[in-house]
Design an enzyme around this catalytic site. Sequence first.
Site, short mmCIF file in Angstrom:
data_model
loop_
_atom_site.label_atom_id
_atom_site.label_comp_id
_atom_site.label_asym_id
_atom_site.label_seq_id
_atom_site.Cartn_x
_atom_site.Cartn_y
_atom_site.Cartn_z
N GLU A 151 0.82 -1.21 0.00
CA GLU A 151 0.00 0.00 0.00
C GLU A 151 0.86 1.26 0.00
OE1 GLU A 151 -3.62 -1.85 2.77
OE2 GLU A 151 -2.07 -0.59 3.70
N CYS A 161 -3.97 33.35 10.44
CA CYS A 161 -3.84 33.93 11.78
C CYS A 161 -3.63 32.85 12.83
CB CYS A 161 -5.04 34.81 12.08
SG CYS A 161 -5.09 36.19 10.94
C1 LIG Z 1 -1.43 6.08 5.24
C2 LIG Z 1 -1.48 4.64 4.96
C3 LIG Z 1 -0.70 4.10 3.91
C4 LIG Z 1 0.24 4.91 3.07
O1 LIG Z 1 1.26 5.55 3.78
P1 LIG Z 1 2.43 6.26 2.95
O2 LIG Z 1 3.36 6.79 3.96
O3 LIG Z 1 1.83 7.35 2.13
O4 LIG Z 1 3.05 5.20 2.08
C5 LIG Z 1 -0.83 2.75 3.65
N1 LIG Z 1 -1.66 1.95 4.38
C6 LIG Z 1 -2.42 2.44 5.38
C7 LIG Z 1 -3.32 1.53 6.12
C8 LIG Z 1 -2.35 3.79 5.70
O5 LIG Z 1 -3.10 4.26 6.71
#
Ligand SMILES: *Cc1c(COP(=O)(O)O)cnc(C)c1O
Length: 434
Positions: A277, A358
């Site tokens: 991911e 601000c």
């Molecule tokens: C935020 C997140 C990601 C991606 O994180 P990056 O630092 O942008 O690679 C992947 N998996 C989950 C579950 C996340 O919450």
Amino acid sequence: MDYFNYVDNKLYCENVPVEDIVKRAGSPCYIYSVNTVREHYQKLYSAFSALNPLICFSIKNCNNTEIISELVQLGSGIDTVSGGEIYLARKAGTPSEKIVFAGIGKTDEEISYALDQEIGIFNVESEAEFENISRLAGQKGKRIKVALRVTPDVVDEKTHDKTKTGYKGSKFGVDIDRAIEFFETYGNDPYVSLSGIHIHIGSPIYSPQPYEIAIKKILALITELEKKGHTIDIFDIGGGYSADYEKGKSSSFEEFASVIVPLLKPRADKGMQVIMEPGRTITGNAGILVTKVVYIKDNGDKKFAIVDTGMHHLIRPALYEASHFMWPVDRKHYVNEGRNIGHSAEDLIKYDVVGPICESSDYLARDRYLPPAQKGDLIAIFTAGAYGMVMASNYNATLKPAEVMVDKDTAYIIRERETLDDLTRLNTKRALEI
Ligand SMILES: *Cc1c(COP(=O)(O)O)cnc(C)c1O
């Protein structure tokens, strides 16, 4: 790497001068290099190709449908954390089976929507959520796939406290020592096939070691689960791979892969689906935020460059104390090829770069050495493609900037700059029928 380069001291995005884009799209504006996005996806995929992974781009960091659809065309799936993100993923043409849905607070409406969209996998983060998903899937007569999000109790000490997620006691997932009990309780649900493990240890992670520790812990857990008769055919190893906030400060895709691939290859060869991911590592360096200097203020021992953007468009410095490299779009002779944030030289001036909001937290850089700036100068804030526009707000009744995507010689507006009308567009006065 990215396709933001100086040619004759003028900054270009791919083959288009940034100054020309700002003349058309206005300042401030987000500019993305689509070939940087494509290349990052392809290089990440090839580094991990021995695992035949499903890469699910995490769209919480950058969710313009034009950019998502570019990734989808390359075969990417999408990692989502809300019904809204599932909606955007579908709008961008993501095949439903390539959508994963994480998040600790999925509402009934979001779960029903995800079930109707027939998304691939739910990453479940608690017992209560599992039971709710099972109930709603049962009502619709569907059988769905679920991976359990486990916190492996691993952190990268370089990760900011606000973006650490993999430690014991975090609000995400279930602690690793409760995972077996979870499978024993829910492993035979009629509507939910509990057949995967999900981890996401935080972000950004700068080196492969935290993944190595976490993955080894999970592989041991999977072996334990198999001994008890459970089948685990999905391992989602999450995101967090750093972007290059300064050139060369993050491990390369090959360095991450050289540690991660050998750990997972034996199981991938036997059919386990590996999911990744990535977010910022794909899009971070693919975007800049360009801003104009409104005033220079000399307050005795402090000099301020007051610009037309700030925490309302890029909140990372205020929220995470993040450092973004920035440099003038027309750099004259002032070179900093390494995008080195700590760079200082005799003819540079130390500025606090601040926005108009601000709030004293509204700064973009403190004590930053920059070439002498004056009213009207354009400054490019680099590595703003991730967690930039998605976190922008209308605080102080400011307007969100345009988003522009460049593909070689052509610049496209992919989100219009907001206008004053947008500030009241949803306002109404209507008696509620109660
Ligand atoms: C935020 C997140 C990601 C991606 O994180 P990056 O630092 O942008 O690679 C992947 N998996 C989950 C579950 C996340 O919450």
